[in-house]
Design a protein around this motif. Structure first.
Motif, mmCIF file in Angstrom:
data_model
loop_
_atom_site.group_PDB
_atom_site.id
_atom_site.type_symbol
_atom_site.label_atom_id
_atom_site.label_comp_id
_atom_site.label_asym_id
_atom_site.label_seq_id
_atom_site.Cartn_x
_atom_site.Cartn_y
_atom_site.Cartn_z
ATOM 1 N N ASP A 44 65.540 26.594 12.961
ATOM 2 C CA ASP A 44 64.632 27.734 12.816
ATOM 3 C C ASP A 44 65.091 28.682 11.725
ATOM 4 O O ASP A 44 64.267 29.348 11.085
ATOM 5 N N ASN A 51 65.129 34.884 12.825
ATOM 6 C CA ASN A 51 64.331 33.912 13.568
ATOM 7 C C ASN A 51 65.217 32.952 14.351
ATOM 8 O O ASN A 51 64.942 32.638 15.518
ATOM 9 N N GLN A 60 65.081 32.514 18.407
ATOM 10 C CA GLN A 60 64.783 31.257 19.088
ATOM 11 C C GLN A 60 65.952 30.806 19.963
ATOM 12 O O GLN A 60 65.751 30.165 21.001
ATOM 13 N N ASP A 78 63.898 21.032 19.480
ATOM 14 C CA ASP A 78 63.015 22.057 18.938
ATOM 15 C C ASP A 78 62.553 22.918 20.101
ATOM 16 O O ASP A 78 62.444 22.434 21.241
ATOM 17 N N ARG A 105 58.249 32.722 20.475
ATOM 18 C CA ARG A 105 57.787 31.655 19.583
ATOM 19 C C ARG A 105 56.496 32.042 18.874
ATOM 20 O O ARG A 105 56.363 31.900 17.650
#
Length: 308
Positions: free
Chosen positions: A105, A155, A159, A180, A199
């Motif tokens: 990410d 980011n 995540q 993921d 997300r």
């Protein structure tokens, strides 16, 4: 009560693409070749730009950083995928999965913002040519690149925090070839509200802002280009942007298709190949797109290799 008795998994299984040994062997050869071309192409771009003084300009500064991110992007995914294709047991430790989510990410959003910075660079070069040296100063370029990495880092951390709130009790099989956040949310047995918010916010805020910069830049570029009287001038302006537009279309298009889809759809085989397109194929294609269509890069390569 059931949640309190949950035993957190220590590793995940990766579903991959297929269980057929012949198909796995063919995919191994395909992805190995792709990865080798990716390494050679992106390292070549970085070395060429550093070694060629006349390529020390903002456009190539951004391109060198894009090549670096592509190299990292591919390395996060492909080596592990190659090992799994030749292994009977396809698994990844929980800690390794967290690391993969973070790095993936980070690179994904960094690339989005680098592509937006390149679009802005094209806009200034074509629409404000007299102000170009002042606007795209070394300090400004450094800030744009640093900002891209900083937003990517933000980011990645977001995540990773999202993943840390998830519990996995009943199942540990990820229906993808790497870790993921989307399939992990689908797999979780805990409340996924916060993960969905993180997300969706990241995809909307970062993705949409980058897309707006690219769209507005190219609207201005097209308007300026169409006002040029010389056909040669128009051709040169459009050729300058073609490579970047090709890269943007593939990367943004496929990533938006994947991440703005509901998480329940990520198990479809078509989605897996869409993910392959922007995680494995795009990092390989970018240096080819920019080098094959760029006369300055070709000339720099000839001089470096002492070809007359």
């Amino acid at each position: 009560m059931a949640q309190s008795n949950c035993t957190q998994v220590t590793e995940f299984s990766l579903a991959g693409f297929t269980e057929d040994p012949v198909t796995q062997g063919n995919l191994f050869l395909l992805f190995l070749l792709t990865y080798l071309v990716t390494i050679v192409g992106n390292l070549g771009i970085i070395i060429l730009i550093r070694a060629s003084p006349h390529l020390h300009s903002p456009m190539y500064y951004f391109l060198a950083n894009l090549a670096f991110v592509d190299l990292c992007f591919s390395t996060i995914i492909t080596p592990k995928m190659l090992v799994d294709l030749m292994s009977e047991k396809k698994s990844i430790a929980y800690v390794g999965c967290v690391a993969q989510v973070f790095l993936f990410d980070l690179c994904a959003i960094s690339e989005c913002f680098l592509l937006a910075a390149m679009a802005y660079d094209h806009y200034v070069a074509i629409c404000l040519p007299l102000l170009y040296p002042l606007v795209m100063s070394p300090k400004c370029c450094f800030q744009l690149v640093s900002g891209s990495y900083l937003v990517g880092l933000t980011n990645g951390v977001g995540q990773t925090i999202s993943m840390s709130t998830l519990s996995f009790c009943s199942s540990s099989t990820i229906d993808l070839f790497f870790c993921d956040i989307s399939p992990l949310i689908s797999l979780s047995t805990s409340n996924t509200t916060l993960s969905h918010i993180i997300r969706t916010t990241a995809a909307s805020l970062f993705g949409v802002s980058c897309t707006l910069v690219v769209l507005l830049s190219y609207v201005a570029i097209i308007a300026t280009t169409l006002s040029i009287n010389s056909d040669e001038g128009k051709g040169k302006a459009f050729s300058t942007c073609t490579s970047h537009l090709t890269t943007v279309s593939v990367f943004y298009g496929v990533s938006f298709f994947t991440y703005l889809n509901p998480s329940s759809d990520t198990s479809r085989i078509g989605d897996k190949w869409a993910v392959v397109l922007y995680t494995v194929e795009t990092p390989m294609l970018n240096p080819l797109i920019y080098s094959l269509r760029n006369k300055e890069v070709k000339e720099a390569l000839k001089k470096l290799m002492k070809i007359k």
